[in-house]
Design an enzyme around this catalytic site. Structure first.
Site, mmCIF file in Angstrom:
data_model
loop_
_atom_site.group_PDB
_atom_site.id
_atom_site.type_symbol
_atom_site.label_atom_id
_atom_site.label_comp_id
_atom_site.label_asym_id
_atom_site.label_seq_id
_atom_site.Cartn_x
_atom_site.Cartn_y
_atom_site.Cartn_z
ATOM 1 N N SER A 203 -11.908 4.763 -4.250
ATOM 2 C CA SER A 203 -13.332 4.311 -4.516
ATOM 3 C C SER A 203 -14.328 5.522 -4.688
ATOM 4 O O SER A 203 -14.413 6.334 -3.942
ATOM 5 C CB SER A 203 -13.736 3.023 -3.501
ATOM 6 O OG SER A 203 -12.768 2.046 -3.583
HETATM 7 N N1 SAH Z 1 -9.977 1.802 -0.303
HETATM 8 C C1 SAH Z 1 -9.119 2.476 -1.188
HETATM 9 C C2 SAH Z 1 -9.230 1.525 -2.687
HETATM 10 C C3 SAH Z 1 -7.966 1.765 -3.549
HETATM 11 S S1 SAH Z 1 -8.137 0.917 -5.035
HETATM 12 C C4 SAH Z 1 -9.578 3.807 -1.586
HETATM 13 O O1 SAH Z 1 -10.896 4.236 -1.631
HETATM 14 O O2 SAH Z 1 -8.730 4.631 -1.577
HETATM 15 C C5 SAH Z 1 -7.453 -0.685 -4.359
HETATM 16 C C6 SAH Z 1 -6.248 -0.843 -3.821
HETATM 17 O O3 SAH Z 1 -5.897 -2.145 -3.667
HETATM 18 C C7 SAH Z 1 -5.119 -0.262 -4.499
HETATM 19 O O4 SAH Z 1 -4.417 0.748 -3.724
HETATM 20 C C8 SAH Z 1 -4.319 -1.432 -4.800
HETATM 21 O O5 SAH Z 1 -2.733 -1.212 -5.073
HETATM 22 C C9 SAH Z 1 -4.503 -2.223 -3.744
HETATM 23 N N2 SAH Z 1 -4.122 -3.550 -3.929
HETATM 24 C C10 SAH Z 1 -4.280 -4.461 -5.085
HETATM 25 N N3 SAH Z 1 -4.074 -5.723 -4.910
HETATM 26 C C11 SAH Z 1 -3.317 -5.840 -3.563
HETATM 27 C C12 SAH Z 1 -2.894 -6.730 -2.592
HETATM 28 N N4 SAH Z 1 -2.554 -8.130 -3.228
HETATM 29 N N5 SAH Z 1 -2.602 -6.328 -1.619
HETATM 30 C C13 SAH Z 1 -2.619 -5.193 -0.991
HETATM 31 N N6 SAH Z 1 -3.172 -4.097 -1.859
HETATM 32 C C14 SAH Z 1 -3.658 -4.434 -3.006
#
Ligand code: SAH
Length: 213
Positions: free
Chosen positions: A64
């Site tokens: 993010s």
């Molecule tokens: N906080 C992270 C954001 C990553 S993007 C950072 O800054 O790196 C969002 C993440 O949510 C992705 O890694 C994706 O795989 C995960 N995600 C999407 N749907 C999900 C679910 N149902 N359960 C767990 N993780 C999920």
């Protein structure tokens, strides 16, 4: 992996930028200034780590944007020892920010590659989430519920009921809701069956995917 005075300088500049963009919670700004975001980026992109932008990580996901991380963290009103459930570990950067604030973090990721990578990275950095879960965060993580705070870092079409159910009374859930773009929503559980709902503007996230099995 190492921190350098150059990266520390860039982090100070990023803090200034985020303050100019409206982030005002000192503990959040301090955490952004302290956590080396370049540790959480793809090796080829570390020179961009302190740009206020989202970047690709493994499994077609993104780390993010720092402003978004700061904004969500600010809305969450984190206090030391808060028990926090994070959905979407991704790179682990947001997790590290929550840990820096002294929270007890439970974090869920549905992409195995990211789950494994961030697990290894946390142990290298000596960061200790209370629990890392490989699975579908749509259902929350009932084993350790209820939580003081729940943070969703992917865009959900609607609020998962299980997440609301896993909040303590007085607890808060911050979640981006919408399809192509999302409204940043904060729910506060004011009584067993009463949820206050506030909206905080438009963002763009990768989708929260529900496991259909
Ligand atoms: N906080 C992270 C954001 C990553 S993007 C950072 O800054 O790196 C969002 C993440 O949510 C992705 O890694 C994706 O795989 C995960 N995600 C999407 N749907 C999900 C679910 N149902 N359960 C767990 N993780 C999920």
């Amino acid at each position: 992996m190492e921190d350098t005075t150059k990266f520390q300088g860039l982090r100070r500049q990023l803090k200034v930028q985020l303050r100019e963009k409206g982030i005002y919670t000192e503990s959040v700004l301090e955490a952004i200034g302290a956590v080396p975001r370049h540790f959480f980026m793809d090796p080829g992109l570390i020179n961009f780590a302190y740009e206020d932008q989202a970047y690709p990580i493994a499994a077609n996901q993104t780390i993010s944007q720092p402003y978004t991380v700061a904004f969500q963290t600010e809305l969450l009103e984190v206090l030391p020892k808060h028990k926090i459930l994070e959905i979407g570990t991704g790179s682990g950067y947001q997790t590290a920010v929550l840990l820096h604030l002294g929270a007890h973090v439970y974090t869920v990721e549905r992409q195995q590659e990211l789950y494994k990578k961030s697990k290894l990275l946390f142990s290298k950095l000596r960061l200790f989430p209370k629990k890392m879960v490989f699975g579908d965060g749509y259902k929350g993580w009932v084993e350790n519920a209820p939580y003081d705070r729940i943070l969703v870092t992917a865009g959900a079409p609607e609020v998962p009921k299980s997440l609301l159910q896993q909040l303590k009374i007085g607890g808060k859930l911050v979640i981006p809701i919408g399809d192509k773009e999302q409204q940043m929503i904060r729910y506060t559980r004011t009584a067993e069956k009463v949820f206050d709902k506030e909206s905080f503007g438009t963002f763009r996230f990768v989708p929260l995917l529900e496991n259909k099995n």
